[in-house]
Scaffold this active site. Structure first.
Site, mmCIF file in Angstrom:
data_model
loop_
_atom_site.group_PDB
_atom_site.id
_atom_site.type_symbol
_atom_site.label_atom_id
_atom_site.label_comp_id
_atom_site.label_asym_id
_atom_site.label_seq_id
_atom_site.Cartn_x
_atom_site.Cartn_y
_atom_site.Cartn_z
ATOM 1 N N LYS A 212 0.854 -1.189 0.000
ATOM 2 C CA LYS A 212 0.000 0.000 0.000
ATOM 3 C C LYS A 212 0.891 1.241 0.000
ATOM 4 C CE LYS A 212 -1.668 2.811 2.807
ATOM 5 N NZ LYS A 212 -1.564 3.938 1.857
ATOM 6 N N GLY A 265 7.164 5.326 7.944
ATOM 7 C CA GLY A 265 6.200 6.417 8.037
ATOM 8 C C GLY A 265 6.286 7.019 9.426
ATOM 9 N N SER A 266 5.182 7.577 9.883
ATOM 10 C CA SER A 266 5.250 8.314 11.147
ATOM 11 C C SER A 266 5.117 7.383 12.360
ATOM 12 C CB SER A 266 4.169 9.393 11.168
ATOM 13 O OG SER A 266 2.916 8.803 10.944
ATOM 14 N N THR A 267 5.610 7.868 13.474
ATOM 15 C CA THR A 267 5.689 7.066 14.697
ATOM 16 C C THR A 267 4.305 6.664 15.189
ATOM 17 O OG1 THR A 267 7.780 8.044 15.294
ATOM 18 C CG2 THR A 267 6.483 7.156 17.105
ATOM 19 N N VAL A 269 1.470 6.241 13.611
ATOM 20 C CA VAL A 269 0.852 5.199 12.774
ATOM 21 C C VAL A 269 1.490 3.836 13.064
ATOM 22 C CG1 VAL A 269 0.529 4.397 10.397
ATOM 23 C CG2 VAL A 269 0.113 6.794 10.955
ATOM 24 N N GLU A 293 10.481 1.850 10.304
ATOM 25 C CA GLU A 293 11.367 3.019 10.465
ATOM 26 C C GLU A 293 10.453 4.228 10.493
ATOM 27 O OE1 GLU A 293 14.327 2.528 11.319
ATOM 28 O OE2 GLU A 293 14.303 0.401 10.833
ATOM 29 N N CYS A 327 13.352 12.076 6.726
ATOM 30 C CA CYS A 327 13.271 11.674 8.135
ATOM 31 C C CYS A 327 14.543 12.059 8.863
ATOM 32 C CB CYS A 327 13.034 10.177 8.219
ATOM 33 S SG CYS A 327 14.144 9.270 7.161
ATOM 34 N N GLU A 425 8.243 16.646 15.779
ATOM 35 C CA GLU A 425 8.637 16.468 14.375
ATOM 36 C C GLU A 425 7.670 17.273 13.509
ATOM 37 O OE1 GLU A 425 7.826 12.850 12.076
ATOM 38 O OE2 GLU A 425 9.900 12.876 11.393
#
Ligand code: NAD
Length: 541
Positions: A212, A265-267, A269, A293, A327, A425
């Site tokens: 996805k 992606g983001s932490t 999620v 990551e 990132c 962030e």
């Protein structure tokens, strides 16, 4: 295995092309950019051998020209996700049995296609989808992706070579089986190379995948799919679905055959994903591998012995290239009072010289941020800094979303080392600077360590070897990638394996054998040549 111990071609980093005026690569990428920009593609989902068009579509627009449409993509319903899982499981039967050199050949061919006939396409698509300058597109979509594919083939063969000793009369061997089930790859918008590598690395090790991509990267994801198809990735090995991330994820995580997730992606999620996997743990046939990551709040700390111009260049490049949407981008900076004015003024001069606009004009250094949500969030933090008593907008601070999502590269200077933009962030071209007293160097190292939940990248600038040693030790757990006298961005596959700890991820180092090991489940086979026929050991007398 095949009929030989095959040696894979030695991996080398793909040279970065210059795109200077008059070069053939500049002409090719410019022509391709125009063709894509003025075209209108319709991107289907890829499920097994089917190209699925649901008719329920979203449009795709470049972030630097958000009213202009370059294509559409089709959104999945739950049944399409289920079909993608079924297709992956069906394809696994043949793919997992294919000899490794055949899998290697497919991905090495993909690398050569990108280096050659697809280079302009994948770069132009990345310029349009993600608003990367041609240089940022080249180092990501072309070079890093080629490197991932070439080096991972080399790492795969090294893993297979790793075998146990055998005592007299027996033979121990290990085979590196793909995981039992399918892998779910969820990819971010910001790197075309990561988008391709997350499904490809798992597939390379014999797994089949449901992928996805991010909604904001589908235009360049389409080129990745075209490349994988031409390289010979069989139908069903990498299935691609788009749409509501929660519905897609929940459907996938319900499957008993879910064997692992490869996420970037983001932490937040990622933590939600982990929680859902935990809640479903009794459903699964195996313990799923969880590789992610995630976010960062990456730092630069300068010692009083640092060269001010070098620190400034580290900030200008490390914080603002690709609009700070790496990132690894520097977003909090600690400067000693003795050189702070010099560093800040050099950065201000750099920002004044940056040209901002469409990546289609190759003289622009800064382009747009990815979408309106990101633009609005950044504008809110900049406005806040303009009014807060403990912060000052030292450079930049303007923004405009009338045509594209343009945020001026911005430097905030704060007197509070825990100011919100030192900790949160933001993922944009905003860097926050805290100036410390020179005598407080050691205390400031503790501050760097204790300020953020993340531990992705960080850099120290110093001309004093004792100070470098002190920082290296004090900041041991602050960054998975630590830089000395260099900006904290720009990791190269095969040279600086990439990943962070704490809330920044599982640190499985993309572009290394460590990462590939997560996608296999070794089976030890012990063979005894002459089997014993009496249970009694000598000690029994
Ligand atoms: P994101 O978390 O918004 O999206 C990443 C992917 O997750 C997308 O495919 C998205 O559709 C999907 N997603 C979103 N919400 C979801 C949900 N509730 N359930 C399941 N999937 C969901 O991140 P992004 O904006 O695409 O990328 C930026 C983030 O990625 C930043 O935090 C950045 O630090 C991080 N990043 C980390 C690395 C690294 O190596 N550590 C590399 C690149 C990006």
């Amino acid at each position: 295995m095949g009929k030989g111990f095959f040696q894979v071609p030695t991996a080398i980093n793909e040279p970065v092309k210059s795109y200077a005026p008059g070069t053939p690569e500049r002409a090719a990428v410019t022509a391709q950019y125009e063709a894509y920009f003025n075209g209108n593609i319709d991107v289907p989902m890829y499920i097994g051998s089917d190209e699925v068009k649901t008719g329920n579509t979203n449009t795709m627009s470049p972030p630097h020209d958000h009213k202009h449409v370059v294509g559409t993509y089709h959104l999945a319903e739950k049944k399409h996700v289920t079909q993608a899982i079924e297709s992956a499981l069906e394809a696994r039967e043949k793919w997992a049995q294919l000899t490794w050199e055949q899998r290697a050949a497919i991905f090495l061919k993909a690398a050569e296609l990108i280096a050659g006939p697809y280079r302009a396409k994948i770069n132009a698509a990345t310029m349009i989808a993600q608003s990367k300058t041609v240089h940022q597109a080249e180092i990501d979509a072309a070079c890093e992706l080629i490197d991932f594919l070439r080096f991972n083939v080399e790492f795969m063969s090294q893993i297979y070579e790793e075998q146990p000793d055998s005592a007299e009369g027996i033979w121990n061997r290990v085979e590196y089986r793909p995981l039992e089930g399918f892998i779910y790859a969820i990819t971010p918008f910001n790197f075309t190379a990561i988008a391709a590598n997350l499904p490809a690395s798992a597939a390379m090790m014999g797994n089949t995948v449901v992928w996805k991509p991010s909604d904001s990267q589908i235009f360049s994801a389409k080129v990745i799919i075209d490349i994988f198809k031409e390289a010979g990735v069989p139908d069903g090995v990498i299935n691609v679905v788009y749409g509501d991330p929660v519905m897609i994820t929940d459907t996938i995580l319900e499957s008993p055959d879910f064997a692992g997730v490869h996420f970037t992606g983001s932490t937040y999620v990622f933590k939600e994903l982990w929680k859902k996997i935990g809640n479903n743990i009794h459903t699964y046939k195996t313990y799923p591998k969880i590789v992610g990551e995630t976010g960062g709040k990456d730092f630069i700390i300068a010692h009083p012995s640092a060269n001010a111009k070098q620190v400034a260049t580290g900030i200008s490049r490390g914080a603002f290239e690709f609009q700070g949407q790496k990132c690894s981008a520097a977003s909090r900076v600690y400067l000693p009072k003795s050189i702070a004015d010099d560093v800040l003024n050099y950065v201000k001069e750099d920002i004044a010289s940056f040209k901002m606009g469409s990546p289609g004009d190759l003289s622009n250094f800064i382009t747009a941020v990815i979408h309106e949500g990101s633009f609005d969030k950044l504008a809110k933090y900049i406005d806040q800094a303009k009014t807060d008593a403990n912060a000052e907008v030292f450079a930049g601070g303007n923004y405009d979303k009338s045509k594209g999502y343009f945020i001026e590269p911005t430097v905030i200077v704060t007197t509070d080392p825990k100011y919100t933009t030192m900790e949160t962030e933001l993922f944009g071209p905003v860097v926050t600077v805290y100036v410390y007293e020179d005598a407080d160097w050691s205390e400031t190292l503790k501050l760097v360590d204790g300020t953020s939940e993340y531990a992705l990248t960080g850099a120290v600038f110093s001309g004093d070897r004792y100070a470098i040693d002190e920082a290296t030790k004090a900041l041991e757990n602050c960054a998975g990638n630590f830089y000395i006298n260099d900006k904290p961005t720009g990791a190269v596959v095969g040279q600086q394996p990439f990943g962070g700890a704490r809330a920044s991820g599982t640190n499985d180092k993309a572009g290394s054998a460590q990462n590939l090991l997560r996608w296999v489940s070794p089976r030890l086979i012990k063979e005894t040549f002459v089997s014993p026929t009496d249970y009694r050991y000598p000690f029994l007398g």
